[in-house]
Design a protein around this motif. Structure first.
Motif, PDB file in Angstrom:
ATOM      1  N   GLY A 138       0.788  -1.222   0.000  1.00 24.66           N
ATOM      2  CA  GLY A 138       0.000   0.000   0.000  1.00 24.66           C
ATOM      3  C   GLY A 138       0.821   1.274   0.000  1.00 24.66           C
ATOM      4  O   GLY A 138       0.262   2.371   0.122  1.00 24.66           O
ATOM      5  N   ALA A 139       2.130   1.163  -0.164  1.00 28.22           N
ATOM      6  CA  ALA A 139       2.992   2.345  -0.142  1.00 28.22           C
ATOM      7  C   ALA A 139       3.040   3.012  -1.517  1.00 28.22           C
ATOM      8  O   ALA A 139       2.678   2.424  -2.533  1.00 28.22           O
ATOM      9  CB  ALA A 139       4.404   1.963   0.294  1.00 28.22           C
ATOM     10  N   SER A 140       3.509   4.248  -1.526  1.00 32.29           N
ATOM     11  CA  SER A 140       3.735   4.986  -2.767  1.00 32.29           C
ATOM     12  C   SER A 140       5.237   5.212  -2.910  1.00 32.29           C
ATOM     13  O   SER A 140       5.855   5.847  -2.049  1.00 32.29           O
ATOM     14  CB  SER A 140       3.000   6.334  -2.725  1.00 32.29           C
ATOM     15  N   LEU A 141       5.825   4.673  -3.984  1.00 34.00           N
ATOM     16  CA  LEU A 141       7.268   4.733  -4.183  1.00 34.00           C
ATOM     17  C   LEU A 141       7.576   5.529  -5.450  1.00 34.00           C
ATOM     18  O   LEU A 141       7.138   5.161  -6.542  1.00 34.00           O
ATOM     19  CB  LEU A 141       7.854   3.326  -4.308  1.00 34.00           C
ATOM     20  N   THR A 142       8.343   6.600  -5.312  1.00 38.08           N
ATOM     21  CA  THR A 142       8.719   7.435  -6.442  1.00 38.08           C
ATOM     22  C   THR A 142      10.224   7.640  -6.447  1.00 38.08           C
ATOM     23  O   THR A 142      10.792   8.130  -5.458  1.00 38.08           O
ATOM     24  CB  THR A 142       8.024   8.811  -6.380  1.00 38.08           C
ATOM     25  N   ASN A 143      10.863   7.255  -7.537  1.00 39.25           N
ATOM     26  CA  ASN A 143      12.312   7.381  -7.674  1.00 39.25           C
ATOM     27  C   ASN A 143      13.028   6.691  -6.508  1.00 39.25           C
ATOM     28  O   ASN A 143      13.835   7.305  -5.792  1.00 39.25           O
ATOM     29  CB  ASN A 143      12.729   8.852  -7.765  1.00 39.25           C
ATOM     30  N   VAL A 144      12.756   5.418  -6.348  1.00 42.80           N
ATOM     31  CA  VAL A 144      13.376   4.587  -5.309  1.00 42.80           C
ATOM     32  C   VAL A 144      14.305   3.589  -6.000  1.00 42.80           C
ATOM     33  O   VAL A 144      13.900   2.928  -6.959  1.00 42.80           O
ATOM     34  CB  VAL A 144      12.321   3.857  -4.465  1.00 42.80           C
ATOM     35  N   THR A 145      15.544   3.480  -5.524  1.00 48.07           N
ATOM     36  CA  THR A 145      16.523   2.597  -6.152  1.00 48.07           C
ATOM     37  C   THR A 145      17.202   1.710  -5.116  1.00 48.07           C
ATOM     38  O   THR A 145      17.207   2.023  -3.923  1.00 48.07           O
ATOM     39  CB  THR A 145      17.585   3.412  -6.914  1.00 48.07           C
ATOM     40  N   PHE A 146      17.801   0.603  -5.607  1.00 44.96           N
ATOM     41  CA  PHE A 146      18.390  -0.408  -4.721  1.00 44.96           C
ATOM     42  C   PHE A 146      19.783  -0.838  -5.203  1.00 44.96           C
ATOM     43  O   PHE A 146      20.080  -2.032  -5.243  1.00 44.96           O
ATOM     44  CB  PHE A 146      17.476  -1.632  -4.643  1.00 44.96           C
ATOM     45  N   PRO A 147      20.681   0.065  -5.558  1.00 45.38           N
ATOM     46  CA  PRO A 147      21.978  -0.354  -6.117  1.00 45.38           C
ATOM     47  C   PRO A 147      22.812  -1.153  -5.128  1.00 45.38           C
ATOM     48  O   PRO A 147      23.045  -0.741  -3.992  1.00 45.38           O
ATOM     49  CB  PRO A 147      22.652   0.985  -6.450  1.00 45.38           C
ATOM     50  N   GLY A 148      23.239  -2.338  -5.579  1.00 50.30           N
ATOM     51  CA  GLY A 148      24.116  -3.175  -4.767  1.00 50.30           C
ATOM     52  C   GLY A 148      23.450  -3.853  -3.594  1.00 50.30           C
ATOM     53  O   GLY A 148      24.133  -4.506  -2.794  1.00 50.30           O
ATOM     54  N   SER A 149      22.144  -3.753  -3.475  1.00 41.97           N
ATOM     55  CA  SER A 149      21.444  -4.315  -2.312  1.00 41.97           C
ATOM     56  C   SER A 149      20.854  -5.691  -2.613  1.00 41.97           C
ATOM     57  O   SER A 149      20.554  -6.026  -3.759  1.00 41.97           O
ATOM     58  CB  SER A 149      20.328  -3.371  -1.855  1.00 41.97           C
ATOM     59  N   ALA A 150      20.680  -6.467  -1.553  1.00 43.54           N
ATOM     60  CA  ALA A 150      19.956  -7.733  -1.631  1.00 43.54           C
ATOM     61  C   ALA A 150      18.600  -7.528  -0.977  1.00 43.54           C
ATOM     62  O   ALA A 150      18.524  -7.151   0.194  1.00 43.54           O
ATOM     63  CB  ALA A 150      20.729  -8.836  -0.914  1.00 43.54           C
ATOM     64  N   VAL A 151      17.538  -7.750  -1.754  1.00 38.63           N
ATOM     65  CA  VAL A 151      16.169  -7.550  -1.277  1.00 38.63           C
ATOM     66  C   VAL A 151      15.496  -8.909  -1.224  1.00 38.63           C
ATOM     67  O   VAL A 151      15.287  -9.548  -2.256  1.00 38.63           O
ATOM     68  CB  VAL A 151      15.386  -6.600  -2.212  1.00 38.63           C
ATOM     69  N   ARG A 152      15.155  -9.352  -0.015  1.00 39.16           N
ATOM     70  CA  ARG A 152      14.607 -10.699   0.151  1.00 39.16           C
ATOM     71  C   ARG A 152      13.256 -10.655   0.859  1.00 39.16           C
ATOM     72  O   ARG A 152      13.054  -9.868   1.784  1.00 39.16           O
ATOM     73  CB  ARG A 152      15.576 -11.565   0.960  1.00 39.16           C
ATOM     74  N   SER A 153      12.334 -11.528   0.418  1.00 39.85           N
ATOM     75  CA  SER A 153      11.008 -11.668   1.043  1.00 39.85           C
ATOM     76  C   SER A 153      10.294 -10.325   1.156  1.00 39.85           C
ATOM     77  O   SER A 153       9.719  -9.991   2.193  1.00 39.85           O
ATOM     78  CB  SER A 153      11.129 -12.312   2.431  1.00 39.85           C
ATOM     79  N   ALA A 154      10.355  -9.555   0.070  1.00 38.57           N
ATOM     80  CA  ALA A 154       9.717  -8.237   0.056  1.00 38.57           C
ATOM     81  C   ALA A 154       8.230  -8.362  -0.275  1.00 38.57           C
ATOM     82  O   ALA A 154       7.825  -9.238  -1.045  1.00 38.57           O
ATOM     83  CB  ALA A 154      10.411  -7.336  -0.954  1.00 38.57           C
ATOM     84  N   ARG A 155       7.457  -7.447   0.278  1.00 43.02           N
ATOM     85  CA  ARG A 155       6.006  -7.429   0.039  1.00 43.02           C
ATOM     86  C   ARG A 155       5.623  -6.095  -0.598  1.00 43.02           C
ATOM     87  O   ARG A 155       5.885  -5.038  -0.030  1.00 43.02           O
ATOM     88  CB  ARG A 155       5.250  -7.655   1.350  1.00 43.02           C
TER      89      ARG A 155
END
Length: 217
Positions: free
Chosen positions: A148-165
């Motif tokens: 339900g979030a609003s994401l604008t110009n969000v980046t994840f360089p070099g990150s590990a994103v696990r079990s995201a909702r």
């Protein structure tokens, strides 16, 4: 935005006053030009506190209530936050470096020009939050909840994103390219407008198929 690498690089560094060791945070407290250094806060409430042109280095917080707190031009380095509640908070021009966040509740918050760099993030609740110009750089992120979030110009360089909702998330210029891992537990079908590379598209395949009710045999 440019992120200071050391305390001395902050434009307000010369004006910082050290927070007295052992003095608790207070509701509606005004912590303008305050330096919190190697202090610990356990429990307590600091609802609607204001942290403006402040620095937190080596700070440990456990189960602290910071609901509706405001962070503006704040620099955090080597912090450890466990079970901290920053619900409905306001974050503007904030840098969080080399820190550990576990069980942080930040739903319904507003984050603008915020950088997380070199952080270990475990179970971060950003449900219904608004993120604009937010960077997660070289982070380990487990169980990120952006439903339900609003994401604008969000980046994840070099990150590990696990079990995201990402259920019912709204995306605009959300770029996952450069993320080392991308594992979506829920809401893959809501990532309309997000940018991924070919490898990430393959990784998202099972989650997309499940969300769309596609059977793969």
């Amino acid at each position: 935005m440019g992120v200071a690498q050391s305390l001395s690089e902050l434009p307000y560094a010369a004006f910082l006053q050290v927070h007295p060791d052992g003095e608790a945070l207070e509701p509606d407290g005004n912590y303008t030009e305050v330096h919190f250094d190697s202090v610990e806060f356990s429990g307590g409430e600091a609802t609607s506190a204001k942290f403006i042109e402040a620095a937190l280095t080596g700070v440990t917080m456990a189960e602290v209530g910071l609901e509706r707190a405001r962070f503006s031009d704040v620099w955090l380095s080597r912090n450890r936050w466990v079970g901290v509640r920053v619900v409905d908070g306001e974050w503007l021009d904030v840098a969080v470096l080399d820190s550990s966040l576990a069980g942080v509740q930040a739903y319904s918050s507003r984050l603008r020009r915020v950088t997380f760099r070199g952080c270990k993030i475990d179970t971060l609740n950003l449900r219904g939050a608004t993120l604009v110009d937010v960077v997660f750089e070289d982070c380990e992120i487990d169980e990120l909840d952006c439903a339900g979030a609003s994401l604008t110009n969000v980046t994840f360089p070099g990150s590990a994103v696990r079990s995201a909702r990402f259920s019912q998330v709204k995306c605009k210029k959300v770029d996952f390219r450069g993320a080392r891992e991308l594992d979506v537990a829920d809401g893959a079908d809501s990532l309309r407008g997000a940018i991924v590379d070919e490898r990430q598209l393959m990784e998202l395949g099972p989650a997309l198929a499940a969300a769309l009710g596609i059977l793969v045999k």
